[in-house]
Design an enzyme around this catalytic site. Structure first.
Site, PDB file in Angstrom:
ATOM      1  N   ARG A 175       0.820  -1.218   0.000  1.00  0.00           N
ATOM      2  CA  ARG A 175       0.000   0.000   0.000  1.00  0.00           C
ATOM      3  C   ARG A 175       0.850   1.264   0.000  1.00  0.00           C
ATOM      4  O   ARG A 175       0.444   2.294  -0.556  1.00  0.00           O
ATOM      5  CB  ARG A 175      -0.921  -0.020   1.233  1.00  0.00           C
ATOM      6  CG  ARG A 175      -1.991   1.069   1.234  1.00  0.00           C
ATOM      7  CD  ARG A 175      -2.747   1.093   2.546  1.00  0.00           C
ATOM      8  NE  ARG A 175      -3.933   1.939   2.506  1.00  0.00           N
ATOM      9  CZ  ARG A 175      -4.566   2.396   3.567  1.00  0.00           C
ATOM     10  NH1 ARG A 175      -4.120   2.078   4.785  1.00  0.00           N
ATOM     11  NH2 ARG A 175      -5.634   3.169   3.451  1.00  0.00           N
ATOM     12  N   TYR A 204     -18.344   4.731   0.634  1.00  0.00           N
ATOM     13  CA  TYR A 204     -17.403   5.379  -0.274  1.00  0.00           C
ATOM     14  C   TYR A 204     -17.863   6.805  -0.573  1.00  0.00           C
ATOM     15  O   TYR A 204     -19.047   7.138  -0.414  1.00  0.00           O
ATOM     16  CB  TYR A 204     -17.319   4.612  -1.598  1.00  0.00           C
ATOM     17  CG  TYR A 204     -16.328   3.465  -1.597  1.00  0.00           C
ATOM     18  CD1 TYR A 204     -15.066   3.614  -2.137  1.00  0.00           C
ATOM     19  CD2 TYR A 204     -16.678   2.226  -1.064  1.00  0.00           C
ATOM     20  CE1 TYR A 204     -14.157   2.557  -2.154  1.00  0.00           C
ATOM     21  CE2 TYR A 204     -15.780   1.160  -1.065  1.00  0.00           C
ATOM     22  CZ  TYR A 204     -14.525   1.343  -1.613  1.00  0.00           C
ATOM     23  OH  TYR A 204     -13.634   0.294  -1.615  1.00  0.00           O
ATOM     24  N   SER A 227      -7.246   6.699  -0.295  1.00  0.00           N
ATOM     25  CA  SER A 227      -6.912   5.282  -0.281  1.00  0.00           C
ATOM     26  C   SER A 227      -7.861   4.657   0.731  1.00  0.00           C
ATOM     27  O   SER A 227      -7.756   4.909   1.939  1.00  0.00           O
ATOM     28  CB  SER A 227      -5.452   5.067   0.141  1.00  0.00           C
ATOM     29  OG  SER A 227      -5.176   3.687   0.262  1.00  0.00           O
ATOM     30  N   SER A 228      -8.817   3.878   0.254  1.00  0.00           N
ATOM     31  CA  SER A 228      -9.886   3.370   1.116  1.00  0.00           C
ATOM     32  C   SER A 228      -9.334   2.434   2.191  1.00  0.00           C
ATOM     33  O   SER A 228      -8.222   1.913   2.096  1.00  0.00           O
ATOM     34  CB  SER A 228     -10.919   2.621   0.275  1.00  0.00           C
ATOM     35  OG  SER A 228     -11.499   3.482  -0.682  1.00  0.00           O
ATOM     36  N   ALA A 229     -10.146   2.228   3.226  1.00  0.00           N
ATOM     37  CA  ALA A 229      -9.752   1.324   4.303  1.00  0.00           C
ATOM     38  C   ALA A 229      -9.417  -0.047   3.733  1.00  0.00           C
ATOM     39  O   ALA A 229     -10.180  -0.597   2.929  1.00  0.00           O
ATOM     40  CB  ALA A 229     -10.881   1.206   5.320  1.00  0.00           C
TER      41      ALA A 229
END
Length: 384
Positions: A35, A243, A97-99
């Site tokens: 990530r 989201y 940057s999503s969970a």
């Protein structure tokens, strides 16, 4: 890869492995596509409450930056469509940057196979596109469409630096990308209220579309659709995911209170609607087409109901602590509160079905939500 980085990655993989529905292929992809290669040096960590958001800076405080990147936290990378600097900390979150748990959950539901052609809607940092590229392998292909030129450019640089083969296209994701169709999978990483038919049309029969369905009422839901040979798609809601909304589907501003509204009592506690279970939220959204949200104050609980088609029509139901009566303040002529309470009690009359009993059919002429089977339609056909 140095030992410290490897430890960070393994910590995140261990966290992802802790979810019962996450299979090994997703964890392997997260291990293979670090990530940190997709998070900027300065970003905004958002572990929960917006008031708890804090700036991470790789140069000024590298330990916090690394710990946050490999935590469960979503990381915001843009505010107000780029109009506000990240260090300001306040503003609308417009790219991130999503969970990692959310990313893993949606990839699990999408279940891409090696060799698949995938359309991703909403590139963001490029991390999910890279995970998809790993999952489909050398013989597959990933096309990722992003509406924001600056976000797309940075994602393309991130992907190139990571050695990942994925094509980033600038455009409105609602239109899909017809020149690269047909797709085996469509993976949507922004909130959707009206499902564009283009995604179904650009899929092969048997293709899968996974998206965060955000009807604007209560919580958000994951929708998994399978495309059929007749040009329709059908599917259910296997979970939840939150989201940022697709830019073209963001709620419009509502008309401020001018004092012309009407007050009337309601026997229904605002919490009954505002804190209803996911199944009730789906039913109320489908039946009424309205938005809703809550507000908690020290001595009051408020549930707002809004008409997305008319910014001048909204209502708020108020519970004052210690007061046995509840009051509705109504702007406009449409009885919004009565509509949602009627829809809620229809749901109760069905036996309070959970989210997993609902489904959706998407066709060229529109879409409808159903309960248990496609012939038990909850709402009439609507465009989008």
């Amino acid at each position: 890869m140095d030992e410290a980085t490897a430890r960070h990655i393994e910590r995140l993989v261990a966290y992802i492995d802790g979810f019962d529905d996450i299979q090994g292929f997703v964890a392997e992809a997260i291990r293979a596509v670090p990530r940190h290669l997709f998070v900027p040096d300065v970003a905004l960590a958002t572990p929960g409450d917006p008031d708890e958001a804090f700036v991470i800076d790789r140069v000024a405080d590298p330990d916090t930056w690394w710990d946050t990147v490999y935590s469960r936290s979503p990381i915001v990378t843009q505010l107000d469509d780029g109009g506000t600097g990240i260090r300001a900390r306040t503003g609308a979150y417009t790219s991130s940057s999503s969970a990692p748990s959310t990313v893993a959950h949606l990839l699990q539901i999408l279940d891409p196979e090696p060799g698949d052609r995938v359309l991703e809607v909403g590139t963001g940092t490029g991390w999910t596109a890279a995970l998809l590229a790993h999952l489909v392998g050398l013989h597959g292909s990933v096309t990722s469409i992003e509406i924001d030129q600056m976000v797309a450019d940075q994602a393309a640089r991130n992907l190139a630096s990571a050695g990942v083969r994925a094509d980033v296209v600038v455009g409105d994701g609602a239109d899909g990308c017809s020149r690269r169709a047909p797709y085996d999978r469509v993976h949507v990483t922004c909130g959707i209220r009206s499902i564009p038919y283009a995604w179904v049309e650009q899929c092969r029969p048997g293709g899968v579309v996974v998206l965060p369905y955000c009807p604007g009422f209560g919580g958000d839901h994951v929708l998994r659709l399978v495309t059929l040979p007749d040009g329709t798609a059908i599917g259910r809601f296997p979970g939840h995911a939150s989201y940022m909304m697709m830019r073209s589907q963001r709620p419009i501003p509502y008309v401020a209170d001018d004092g012309s509204g009407q007050h009337h009592p309601t026997p229904v506690h605002p919490r009954t609607i505002g804190l209803a279970p996911p199944g009730a939220d789906l039913a109320m959204a489908a039946i009424t087409g309205l938005y809703s949200h809550i507000s908690r104050e020290e001595n009051r609980f408020l549930t707002y109901v809004l008409n997305p088609a008319d910014p001048g029509e909204w209502a708020v139901a108020v519970h004052q602590r210690g007061d046995p009566d509840h009051i509705v303040y109504q702007m406009g002529d449409r009885p919004l509160w009565e509509e949602v309470t009627d829809a809620y009690f229809r749901w109760v009359g069905w036996g309070e079905p959970g989210r997993d009993r609902f489904g959706m059919t998407v066709a060229p002429e529109g879409r409808h939500v159903w309960l248990d089977t496609p012939d038990h339609v909850v709402c009439g056909l609507s465009r989008g």
